[in-house]
Scaffold this active site. Structure first.
Site, short mmCIF file in Angstrom:
data_model
loop_
_atom_site.label_atom_id
_atom_site.label_comp_id
_atom_site.label_asym_id
_atom_site.label_seq_id
_atom_site.Cartn_x
_atom_site.Cartn_y
_atom_site.Cartn_z
N LYS A 196 -2.80 0.66 -4.98
CA LYS A 196 -2.34 1.43 -6.17
C LYS A 196 -1.93 0.48 -7.16
O LYS A 196 -1.28 -0.56 -6.74
CB LYS A 196 -1.22 2.18 -5.70
CG LYS A 196 -0.78 3.25 -6.82
CD LYS A 196 0.51 4.26 -6.32
CE LYS A 196 0.77 5.10 -7.25
NZ LYS A 196 1.97 6.08 -6.79
N SER A 209 4.00 11.66 -4.01
CA SER A 209 2.90 11.12 -4.62
C SER A 209 1.73 10.34 -3.74
O SER A 209 0.80 9.89 -4.12
CB SER A 209 3.33 10.14 -5.55
OG SER A 209 4.22 10.52 -6.50
N SER A 242 1.18 10.87 -7.92
CA SER A 242 0.85 9.95 -8.92
C SER A 242 -0.26 8.88 -8.37
O SER A 242 -0.75 8.32 -8.85
CB SER A 242 2.08 8.97 -9.43
OG SER A 242 2.54 8.54 -8.27
#
Length: 489
Positions: A76, A176, A152
């Site tokens: 990420k 997330s 996210s």
């Protein structure tokens, strides 16, 4: 070779037998990215030259040891990677091309000979539930590209679901990892707060953020968490707690296990098809010898309000460092220092980030601190106490991961309150600091995945994994694969 047709353990055995090489794995990953990522948009930055060179070096090395030897992974884009662009999905860091160090979790992966394929898209500074708040790219759900992948960590979930990498790392502040795992039909684990070092994770809300793995199955997830867990001298919030073997816990045996099912997690607002999938999952546990009872988490109804006050307050403080002075984008329109601060931040941050900074700054301001921030912290304590009381009599808490399957791109982006409500079932886990995992448990009428959330006691990831693995082995949801843009096959 399709990456998602093999587990990490199977690939490890194939590497040992010299049926494949690390270079084969890396080539397969980039071939798949070239094939599908123009439809999915999971990656922001590829590490292709370095990854191919690393694979060649691994194949040439006499020592083939490493728990993740040659396994391709995505990271990420709020987890810092040395000399590999790290943007947090924001215009503010679009030119942050050469970070000077690795996050601790990246160093741990590299120690076990993993290969980083690239950096994955996300909501800007991890603020969002659909990855639509990224200012750099739009990520789509591999099961149907008209739908969001969640957020996210939407890029992290989509890359695994689409078979571009074997696993990815995400971060979970209020759901997330688990919510995009649910939307994309993969396994996502948020560990206990302090289980995994946050050093090198660009902070959103420091008392809530945790890094965790997303994988195709539970065993792979457990293997990755074993690698990235542990105390870190660079992170004072990392816990001095032994890291057990999570894979050894995957016995498939849940006989006599006591499961708590909060009535609030199946109340109004949870889609009927989601509730039905969860009830079918509970029937599976009954057949495996576990027992479940309805319980109450009475303060969970205040979780969303408390979370957005606390998270926004911490974001207001953490994001103050982005001022255009030391790194990131600096406005060229300013003619004095104050204007440089204001213009750099107004040009660099997106609307959702600005909204949360403003909310957090207000909550921390003189005259409002006690009324909002302090009260939210008190509610947080009540929520933690609710979980502690439940865990006196039960082994795990089970419910849906998200109240609905994935929604269409653009459907909720202009409605922040509806978007915030998507995290209503995951937020209490972060506030309490306990571990939670999402595993696939069914599909909606439109062919979109539904996730089952399993929550455990602090630092008892072994029981969470054992519970998740037993369900996974008794069902076939995790074996389904997306036909990009058109449901399951």
């Amino acid at each position: 070779m399709a990456l998602f047709d093999h587990s990490i353990k199977q690939l490890e055995e194939m590497l040992d037998r010299k049926e494949i090489s690390a270079e084969d794995l890396v080539n397969a990953s980039y071939d798949r990215i070239n094939e599908v990522d123009d439809q999915i948009g999971a990656f922001l930055t590829l590490n292709e030259e370095d990854a191919r060179n690393q694979a060649k070096q691994l194949d040439a090395a006499p020592d083939k040891e490493g728990r993740l030897f040659g396994i391709p992974a995505g990271i990420k884009d709020n987890i810092v990677t040395k000399d590999l662009r790290t943007t947090c999905g924001s215009q503010f860091l679009r030119n942050f091309d050469h970070p000077l160090y690795n996050a601790t979790v990246v160093d741990k992966l590299q120690t076990e000979k993993n290969v980083t394929i690239g950096k994955l898209n996300m909501d800007e500074f991890a603020m969002g539930s659909s990855t639509e708040n990224s200012s750099l790219a739009l990520t789509r759900n591999p099961w149907n590209t008209d739908y969001v992948p969640g957020g996210s960590s939407g890029g992290s979930a989509a890359a695994v679901a689409a078979g571009e990498v074997l696993f990815s790392l995400g971060s979970d502040t209020g759901g997330s990892i688990r919510q995009p795992a649910s939307f994309c039909g993969v396994v996502g684990m948020k560990p206990t707060y302090g289980r995994v070092s946050r050093f090198g994770l660009v902070a959103f809300a420091s008392s809530l953020d945790q890094i965790g793995p997303l994988t195709r199955n539970v065993e792979d997830n457990a293997r990755v968490l074993e690698v990235i867990s542990g105390e870190d001298k660079m992170d004072a919030t990392s816990a001095n707690v032994d890291v057990p073997s999570y894979t050894d816990a995957l016995t498939g045996d849940v006989k006599g296990m006591k499961i708590a099912v909060p009535k609030e997690y199946l109340a109004e607002g949870v889609a009927p098809e989601v509730k039905e999938a969860v009830m079918k999952a509970l029937k599976v546990y009954e057949d495996l010898g576990a027992e479940w009872e309805e319980v109450s988490l009475p303060h969970s109804k205040y979780a969303v309000a408390a979370y957005y006050l606390l998270a926004s307050s911490e974001a207001s403080a953490n994001l103050a460092r982005f001022d255009g002075v030391r790194y990131g984008v600096r406005s060229d329109k300013a003619d004095n220092m104050i204007d440089m601060f204001k213009l750099s931040r107004s040009e660099g941050f997106g609307e959702e980030v600005k909204r949360r900074i403003m909310l957090g700054t207000f909550a921390l301001s003189s005259g409002y601190y006690d009324a909002y921030y302090k009260k939210a912290q008190q509610v947080r304590t009540l929520i933690r106490n609710d979980f502690e009381k439940i865990f006196e009599n039960y082994d795990v808490v089970i419910g849906p991961t998200a109240p609905t399957p994935a929604f269409k791109i653009g459907e909720n982006i202009d409605d922040p309150l509806t978007m915030y409500a998507n995290d209503i079932l995951t937020i209490p886990v972060n506030l309490a600091g306990v571990p939670g995992i999402s595993v696939p448990c069914g599909f909606s009428g439109e062919g979109l995945p539904i996730g089952l959330q399993i929550i455990g006691k602090a630092f008892d990831e072994r029981t969470v994994y054992r519970t998740a693995h037993a369900y996974e082995q008794a069902t076939e949801h995790h074996l389904q694969r997306p036909q990009l843009g058109g449901g399951k096959r």
